[in-house]
Design an enzyme around this catalytic site. Sequence first.
Site, PDB file in Angstrom:
ATOM      1  N   LYS A 120      64.996  31.640  20.514  1.00 38.02           N
ATOM      2  CA  LYS A 120      64.563  32.245  19.260  1.00 38.02           C
ATOM      3  C   LYS A 120      65.374  33.514  18.957  1.00 38.02           C
ATOM      4  CE  LYS A 120      59.759  30.567  19.728  1.00 38.02           C
ATOM      5  NZ  LYS A 120      58.336  30.985  19.635  1.00 38.02           N
ATOM      6  N   TYR A 140      57.377  24.086  12.091  1.00 36.97           N
ATOM      7  CA  TYR A 140      56.074  24.636  12.475  1.00 36.97           C
ATOM      8  C   TYR A 140      54.935  24.117  11.600  1.00 36.97           C
ATOM      9  CZ  TYR A 140      57.884  27.961  15.966  1.00 36.97           C
ATOM     10  OH  TYR A 140      58.441  28.531  17.082  1.00 36.97           O
ATOM     11  N   ASN A 167      58.519  35.437  21.855  1.00 39.46           N
ATOM     12  CA  ASN A 167      58.438  34.955  23.240  1.00 39.46           C
ATOM     13  C   ASN A 167      59.680  34.163  23.671  1.00 39.46           C
ATOM     14  OD1 ASN A 167      57.949  32.734  21.717  1.00 39.46           O
ATOM     15  ND2 ASN A 167      55.838  32.396  22.399  1.00 39.46           N
ATOM     16  N   HIS A 190      61.352  28.328  22.471  1.00 37.88           N
ATOM     17  CA  HIS A 190      60.452  27.247  22.061  1.00 37.88           C
ATOM     18  C   HIS A 190      60.812  26.025  22.886  1.00 37.88           C
ATOM     19  CE1 HIS A 190      58.520  24.164  19.551  1.00 37.88           C
ATOM     20  NE2 HIS A 190      59.641  23.484  19.714  1.00 37.88           N
ATOM     21  N   GLU A 214      61.279  17.041  16.282  1.00 39.20           N
ATOM     22  CA  GLU A 214      61.982  18.322  16.239  1.00 39.20           C
ATOM     23  C   GLU A 214      63.490  18.148  16.445  1.00 39.20           C
ATOM     24  OE1 GLU A 214      59.887  20.686  19.147  1.00 39.20           O
ATOM     25  OE2 GLU A 214      58.075  20.772  17.913  1.00 39.20           O
TER      26      GLU A 214
HETATM   27  P1  IDP Z   1      54.136  27.428  21.942  1.00 40.08           P
HETATM   28  O1  IDP Z   1      55.427  28.013  21.379  1.00 40.08           O
HETATM   29  O2  IDP Z   1      53.865  27.935  23.324  1.00 40.08           O
HETATM   30  O3  IDP Z   1      54.083  25.928  21.832  1.00 40.08           O
HETATM   31  P2  IDP Z   1      52.270  27.536  19.686  1.00 40.08           P
HETATM   32  O4  IDP Z   1      50.800  27.723  19.800  1.00 40.08           O
HETATM   33  O5  IDP Z   1      52.793  26.184  19.284  1.00 40.08           O
HETATM   34  O6  IDP Z   1      52.930  28.028  21.063  1.00 40.08           O
HETATM   35  O7  IDP Z   1      52.770  28.625  18.636  1.00 40.08           O
HETATM   36  C1  IDP Z   1      54.070  28.583  18.107  1.00 40.08           C
HETATM   37  C2  IDP Z   1      54.641  29.992  18.102  1.00 40.08           C
HETATM   38  O8  IDP Z   1      53.890  30.810  17.173  1.00 40.08           O
HETATM   39  C3  IDP Z   1      54.521  30.736  19.421  1.00 40.08           C
HETATM   40  O9  IDP Z   1      55.566  30.432  20.331  1.00 40.08           O
HETATM   41  C4  IDP Z   1      54.568  32.177  18.986  1.00 40.08           C
HETATM   42  O10 IDP Z   1      55.896  32.611  18.677  1.00 40.08           O
HETATM   43  C5  IDP Z   1      53.766  32.129  17.678  1.00 40.08           C
HETATM   44  N1  IDP Z   1      52.321  32.384  17.861  1.00 40.08           N
HETATM   45  C6  IDP Z   1      51.416  31.591  18.504  1.00 40.08           C
HETATM   46  N2  IDP Z   1      50.172  32.110  18.463  1.00 40.08           N
HETATM   47  C7  IDP Z   1      50.278  33.254  17.745  1.00 40.08           C
HETATM   48  C8  IDP Z   1      49.307  34.248  17.349  1.00 40.08           C
HETATM   49  O11 IDP Z   1      48.100  34.168  17.630  1.00 40.08           O
HETATM   50  N3  IDP Z   1      49.779  35.315  16.624  1.00 40.08           N
HETATM   51  C9  IDP Z   1      51.105  35.430  16.290  1.00 40.08           C
HETATM   52  N4  IDP Z   1      52.039  34.520  16.633  1.00 40.08           N
HETATM   53  C10 IDP Z   1      51.638  33.438  17.363  1.00 40.08           C
HETATM   54 MG    MG Z   2      53.930  24.702  20.143  1.00 38.10          MG
END
Ligand code: IDP
Ligand code: MG
Length: 152
Positions: free
Chosen positions: A15, A55, A122, A125, A136
């Site tokens: 990212k 997304y 984070n 992805h 994807e």
């Molecule tokens: P993942 O990347 O571990 O699969 P997902 O729940 O699919 O997690 O969420 C996609 C991305 O959205 C996350 O990697 C993170 O960057 C962001 N994200 C997830 N939950 C939150 C939140 O509660 N607040 C803000 N950003 C979030």
């Molecule tokens: Mg996810």
Amino acid sequence: MTTVHEPEATLVLIKPDGVRRNLIGEVLARIERKGYKVTGLKMVVADRALLEEHYEEHVDRPFFGALCDFMASGPTVAVRVEGNRVIEGFRSLAGETNPTTARPGTIRGDFGRDWGTAAVENIVHGSDSTLSAERELRIWFGGGDDAPESEA
Ligand code: IDP
Ligand code: MG
């Protein structure tokens, strides 16, 4: 010897925060050291339409707009990675979504933290199922999931 798991492919994204922090090599090294194969690689500044499609499962979440802004804030490195059980294996290398509590030893645990931003930053992805991986990979590389990038 009988093979019980067919080789599969997953989409990994480094990212914009990972690229800004010069972690491209670190992430690719962890993938390669684990034994997985990088079979597609490109750097793109993702546009809004692509990110909204990528997304789409989160479209109704309050953080959706902030997430798309963050993901459009700079270049992303898209990586096609292959190996047996690589979808599950890369999610394990990445660690849990929340970088504050992601286990040390994982990519998110070692390099991520809370920066107080609206979207959780984070580093990486990884697709979460065979269906998501196929979808994807098509979004980021085009064609079928077996199509080499040059044919995308
Ligand atoms: P993942 O990347 O571990 O699969 P997902 O729940 O699919 O997690 O969420 C996609 C991305 O959205 C996350 O990697 C993170 O960057 C962001 N994200 C997830 N939950 C939150 C939140 O509660 N607040 C803000 N950003 C979030
Ligand atoms: Mg996810």
